[in-house]
Design a protein around this motif. Structure first.
Motif, short mmCIF file in Angstrom:
data_model
loop_
_atom_site.label_atom_id
_atom_site.label_comp_id
_atom_site.label_asym_id
_atom_site.label_seq_id
_atom_site.Cartn_x
_atom_site.Cartn_y
_atom_site.Cartn_z
N LYS A 132 0.84 -1.21 0.00
CA LYS A 132 0.00 0.00 0.00
C LYS A 132 0.88 1.26 0.00
CE LYS A 132 -4.15 1.97 0.96
NZ LYS A 132 -4.80 2.46 -0.23
N THR A 133 1.91 1.24 0.81
CA THR A 133 2.83 2.38 0.87
C THR A 133 3.59 2.53 -0.45
OG1 THR A 133 3.08 2.02 3.24
CG2 THR A 133 4.69 3.46 2.20
N PHE A 134 3.99 1.41 -1.07
CA PHE A 134 4.64 1.48 -2.37
C PHE A 134 3.71 2.12 -3.38
CE2 PHE A 134 5.55 -0.12 -6.62
CZ PHE A 134 6.91 0.15 -6.74
N GLU A 135 2.45 1.69 -3.41
CA GLU A 135 1.48 2.25 -4.36
C GLU A 135 1.33 3.76 -4.16
OE1 GLU A 135 -2.30 0.20 -5.00
OE2 GLU A 135 -1.42 -1.55 -4.01
N GLU A 136 1.22 4.19 -2.91
CA GLU A 136 1.06 5.61 -2.62
C GLU A 136 2.31 6.40 -2.99
OE1 GLU A 136 0.11 5.57 1.54
OE2 GLU A 136 -1.91 4.79 1.19
N GLU A 137 3.46 5.89 -2.61
CA GLU A 137 4.71 6.62 -2.78
C GLU A 137 5.18 6.62 -4.24
OE1 GLU A 137 7.50 9.16 -1.57
OE2 GLU A 137 5.85 8.46 -0.32
N PHE A 138 5.16 5.47 -4.89
CA PHE A 138 5.66 5.39 -6.26
C PHE A 138 4.59 5.73 -7.29
CE2 PHE A 138 9.18 3.65 -4.07
CZ PHE A 138 10.28 3.90 -4.88
N GLY A 139 3.33 5.78 -6.88
CA GLY A 139 2.26 6.18 -7.79
C GLY A 139 2.45 7.57 -8.34
N LYS A 140 3.19 8.41 -7.63
CA LYS A 140 3.46 9.76 -8.12
C LYS A 140 4.48 9.77 -9.26
CE LYS A 140 6.56 10.66 -4.22
NZ LYS A 140 6.61 11.33 -2.93
N TYR A 141 5.16 8.64 -9.47
CA TYR A 141 6.15 8.55 -10.54
C TYR A 141 5.63 7.84 -11.78
CZ TYR A 141 9.14 9.57 -6.54
OH TYR A 141 9.69 10.12 -5.41
N GLY A 142 4.50 7.17 -11.66
CA GLY A 142 4.00 6.44 -12.83
C GLY A 142 2.83 5.53 -12.49
N LYS A 143 2.55 4.63 -13.37
CA LYS A 143 1.42 3.70 -13.27
C LYS A 143 1.82 2.48 -12.46
CE LYS A 143 -2.56 1.94 -14.61
NZ LYS A 143 -3.78 2.38 -13.99
#
Length: 173
Positions: free
Chosen positions: A147-158
């Motif tokens: 969940k944290t990966f999705e939130e944090e890296f979601g700002k860099y791409g899909k």
């Protein structure tokens, strides 16, 4: 690490991505493909360089891997990341070469991936952005902080949920 097949493996990850990796994993225990200069930003508890080759060591804990991009080394580093029993969590940054064996190995092992919007401008040893990156990148993640990966890296791409794809595939069989 390397952007092209130029033979230079020393390209450095911009700080925002390293900071995001630390947010996801809490800390970085191991950077198995690094050098003294890169550690000013990565700050791994343990790191290996070309002179004390990480491929010959045990890997444990939370791993940040931006591997050397020469084909021979890249395959070896990805295989070790996937097969090393002591790795509890990882983020691996690679070029988006989806036709390669190593990329398929990561897709089959990781739980999530981030397909970057645009290309990452890596840094040289002077801390300057290197222009001319000819490929996009992928961050692969495996661990308990999806969940944290999705939130944090979601700002860099899909973000792509590979676990969901794996589950759907196994239901078909």
């Amino acid at each position: 690490m390397q952007i092209t097949e130029s033979g230079n493996n020393e390209w450095y990850t911009p700080m925002e991505y390293v900071d995001s990796a630390r947010i996801v994993m809490g800390a970085i225990d191991l950077d198995p493909a690094s050098n003294d200069f890169a550690q000013a930003n990565i700050k791994a508890k343990t790191y290996y360089t070309a002179s004390n080759c990480g491929l010959s060591k045990d890997w444990e804990g939370r791993v940040w891997l931006n591997p050397p991009y020469s084909r021979k080394l890249l395959n070896k580093f990805v295989d070790k990341l996937i097969n090393e029993e002591g790795v509890s969590e990882y983020i691996c940054l690679v070029n988006s070469s989806t036709d390669t064996k190593w990329c398929h190995s990561l897709m089959n092992n990781a739980e999530l991936m981030c397909l970057t919007k645009g290309r990452i401008s890596f840094l040289n040893q002077q801390g300057l952005k290197v222009k001319g990156n000819s490929r996009g990148q992928i961050f692969f993640y495996k661990g308990n902080n999806g969940k944290t990966f999705e939130e944090e890296f979601g700002k860099y791409g899909k973000i792509v949920d590979l676990k969901k794809i794996h589950n759907e595939k196994s239901k078909e069989m």
